[in-house]
Design a protein around this motif. Sequence first.
Motif, PDB file in Angstrom:
ATOM      1  N   ASP A 259      34.460 -17.034 -51.000  1.00 53.65           N
ATOM      2  CA  ASP A 259      34.310 -18.296 -51.725  1.00 53.65           C
ATOM      3  C   ASP A 259      33.468 -18.064 -52.983  1.00 53.65           C
ATOM      4  O   ASP A 259      32.289 -18.418 -53.026  1.00 53.65           O
ATOM      5  N   PRO A 260      34.067 -17.448 -54.019  1.00 52.63           N
ATOM      6  CA  PRO A 260      33.290 -17.099 -55.217  1.00 52.63           C
ATOM      7  C   PRO A 260      32.771 -18.310 -55.989  1.00 52.63           C
ATOM      8  O   PRO A 260      31.815 -18.191 -56.747  1.00 52.63           O
ATOM      9  N   ILE A 261      33.377 -19.485 -55.833  1.00 55.25           N
ATOM     10  CA  ILE A 261      32.934 -20.662 -56.595  1.00 55.25           C
ATOM     11  C   ILE A 261      31.968 -21.526 -55.798  1.00 55.25           C
ATOM     12  O   ILE A 261      31.614 -22.622 -56.222  1.00 55.25           O
ATOM     13  N   ASP A 262      31.550 -21.046 -54.629  1.00 53.61           N
ATOM     14  CA  ASP A 262      30.560 -21.759 -53.807  1.00 53.61           C
ATOM     15  C   ASP A 262      30.993 -23.180 -53.468  1.00 53.61           C
ATOM     16  O   ASP A 262      30.187 -24.119 -53.484  1.00 53.61           O
ATOM     17  N   LEU A 263      32.280 -23.333 -53.156  1.00 53.44           N
ATOM     18  CA  LEU A 263      32.777 -24.653 -52.767  1.00 53.44           C
ATOM     19  C   LEU A 263      32.275 -25.029 -51.378  1.00 53.44           C
ATOM     20  O   LEU A 263      31.965 -26.180 -51.107  1.00 53.44           O
ATOM     21  N   ILE A 264      32.184 -24.022 -50.486  1.00 58.92           N
ATOM     22  CA  ILE A 264      31.771 -24.255 -49.107  1.00 58.92           C
ATOM     23  C   ILE A 264      30.391 -23.641 -48.904  1.00 58.92           C
ATOM     24  O   ILE A 264      30.165 -22.480 -49.242  1.00 58.92           O
ATOM     25  N   SER A 265      29.489 -24.399 -48.339  1.00 63.30           N
ATOM     26  CA  SER A 265      28.153 -23.894 -48.004  1.00 63.30           C
ATOM     27  C   SER A 265      28.036 -23.758 -46.495  1.00 63.30           C
ATOM     28  O   SER A 265      28.593 -24.557 -45.751  1.00 63.30           O
ATOM     29  N   VAL A 266      27.321 -22.725 -46.062  1.00 64.27           N
ATOM     30  CA  VAL A 266      27.123 -22.464 -44.633  1.00 64.27           C
ATOM     31  C   VAL A 266      25.625 -22.444 -44.343  1.00 64.27           C
ATOM     32  O   VAL A 266      24.865 -21.728 -45.011  1.00 64.27           O
ATOM     33  N   LEU A 267      25.213 -23.228 -43.369  1.00 67.65           N
ATOM     34  CA  LEU A 267      23.800 -23.269 -43.008  1.00 67.65           C
ATOM     35  C   LEU A 267      23.386 -21.960 -42.356  1.00 67.65           C
ATOM     36  O   LEU A 267      24.145 -21.384 -41.569  1.00 67.65           O
ATOM     37  N   PRO A 268      22.188 -21.441 -42.636  1.00 67.30           N
ATOM     38  CA  PRO A 268      21.709 -20.235 -41.950  1.00 67.30           C
ATOM     39  C   PRO A 268      21.452 -20.522 -40.475  1.00 67.30           C
ATOM     40  O   PRO A 268      21.061 -21.632 -40.109  1.00 67.30           O
ATOM     41  N   PHE A 269      21.681 -19.506 -39.643  1.00 73.23           N
ATOM     42  CA  PHE A 269      21.526 -19.705 -38.201  1.00 73.23           C
ATOM     43  C   PHE A 269      20.054 -19.720 -37.786  1.00 73.23           C
ATOM     44  O   PHE A 269      19.705 -20.312 -36.764  1.00 73.23           O
ATOM     45  N   GLY A 270      19.190 -19.086 -38.588  1.00 71.29           N
ATOM     46  CA  GLY A 270      17.777 -18.964 -38.228  1.00 71.29           C
ATOM     47  C   GLY A 270      17.107 -20.265 -37.824  1.00 71.29           C
ATOM     48  O   GLY A 270      16.514 -20.356 -36.732  1.00 71.29           O
ATOM     49  N   PRO A 271      17.182 -21.328 -38.667  1.00 71.18           N
ATOM     50  CA  PRO A 271      16.521 -22.585 -38.289  1.00 71.18           C
ATOM     51  C   PRO A 271      17.119 -23.256 -37.062  1.00 71.18           C
ATOM     52  O   PRO A 271      16.494 -24.138 -36.471  1.00 71.18           O
ATOM     53  N   MET A 272      18.337 -22.843 -36.671  1.00 66.71           N
ATOM     54  CA  MET A 272      19.001 -23.476 -35.527  1.00 66.71           C
ATOM     55  C   MET A 272      18.859 -22.677 -34.235  1.00 66.71           C
ATOM     56  O   MET A 272      19.394 -23.069 -33.205  1.00 66.71           O
ATOM     57  N   VAL A 273      18.142 -21.537 -34.297  1.00 67.57           N
ATOM     58  CA  VAL A 273      18.058 -20.645 -33.136  1.00 67.57           C
ATOM     59  C   VAL A 273      17.515 -21.359 -31.903  1.00 67.57           C
ATOM     60  O   VAL A 273      18.142 -21.351 -30.830  1.00 67.57           O
ATOM     61  N   TRP A 274      16.344 -21.973 -32.038  1.00 69.40           N
ATOM     62  CA  TRP A 274      15.704 -22.576 -30.859  1.00 69.40           C
ATOM     63  C   TRP A 274      16.447 -23.806 -30.343  1.00 69.40           C
ATOM     64  O   TRP A 274      16.620 -23.950 -29.117  1.00 69.40           O
ATOM     65  N   PRO A 275      16.922 -24.700 -31.214  1.00 73.88           N
ATOM     66  CA  PRO A 275      17.721 -25.818 -30.677  1.00 73.88           C
ATOM     67  C   PRO A 275      18.975 -25.353 -29.953  1.00 73.88           C
ATOM     68  O   PRO A 275      19.309 -25.867 -28.874  1.00 73.88           O
TER      69      PRO A 275
END
Length: 302
Positions: A259-275
């Motif tokens: 996705d070179p134009i950054d149309l889609i963003s993906v949240l990092p997994f780190g902040p979601m590890v504990w939940p």
Amino acid sequence: QAGITTMKFKDNFGYFIAEGFKSIFTHGFMSFAAVCMIVCCLLIMGSFSLVAVNVDAMLGNLEAKNEFTAFIDESWAEEDIPALQAQVEAIPNVASVTYVSRGEAMDNFQAEHPDNLLLSGLPDEVLRARFRIHVTDIEQMAATSTQVEGTEGIGDVSVELELAQIFVVVRDIAGAVAIVLVLILLLVSLFIIANTTKLATFNRREEIAIMKMCGATNGFIRWPFVIEGMLLGLTGAVLAFFLQWGVYSLVSRAILGSDPIDLISVLPFGPMVWPVLGIFVCTGLVIGTLGSVLAIRKFLQV
């Protein structure tokens, strides 16, 4: 009485753990099948839930910057525009309204096309004055734009709904599929764990009968099987968590790399590890415990 029961449980805790582990390895294939079903259940639940979370985040980003344009009727007097702006701002779901004059609209247009020399001599009157309208809820943008367009003094509107609608549909589908599949797999997991416990219980039915006749309580007999189910559930939950982490990381890198134009963003997994870990462990323990309790109940009625 409660204190005595607690003391007895503590005294026999090592026995319960040992019997739970022993039963797992005695019926290795069924235990393996139960763990695999829990892993599949949690992986599918986690994957669709993470898709829904990411789509929600993208919708939130769109809502924060999303807008549409409402062109002011050319017959509308300049001094009446503030009253028209206040009228548009009062429409539900409208977060803010910014007035753009003909001159500002031409400056913006020329700034977007700096290499086109043909546009440099155009008069401001070529473009119409307009409102840039930000919305609160992107899902209601179609209805909001219709209301704005129906306001006296507004000529027409320019709205791009396709991308927002795609994100809304993907989120809704992911949530619905996750719920249906999770319910199905939860039932299958309960069935397998219950049958694993039933098999272990059936092979020990005579021993259980003797223990009952010797005065053993239902709790003393039940706990090894409950701990077996909890261990199976916990094992499946931990395995599913690390697999989910690996799959999410691989898919994230693949999406961002394509996705070179950054149309889609993906949240990092780190902040979601504990939940995510907490939800997986709780779900695994509930599946394992409930499956064991349901299975042992029949054999305690001796």
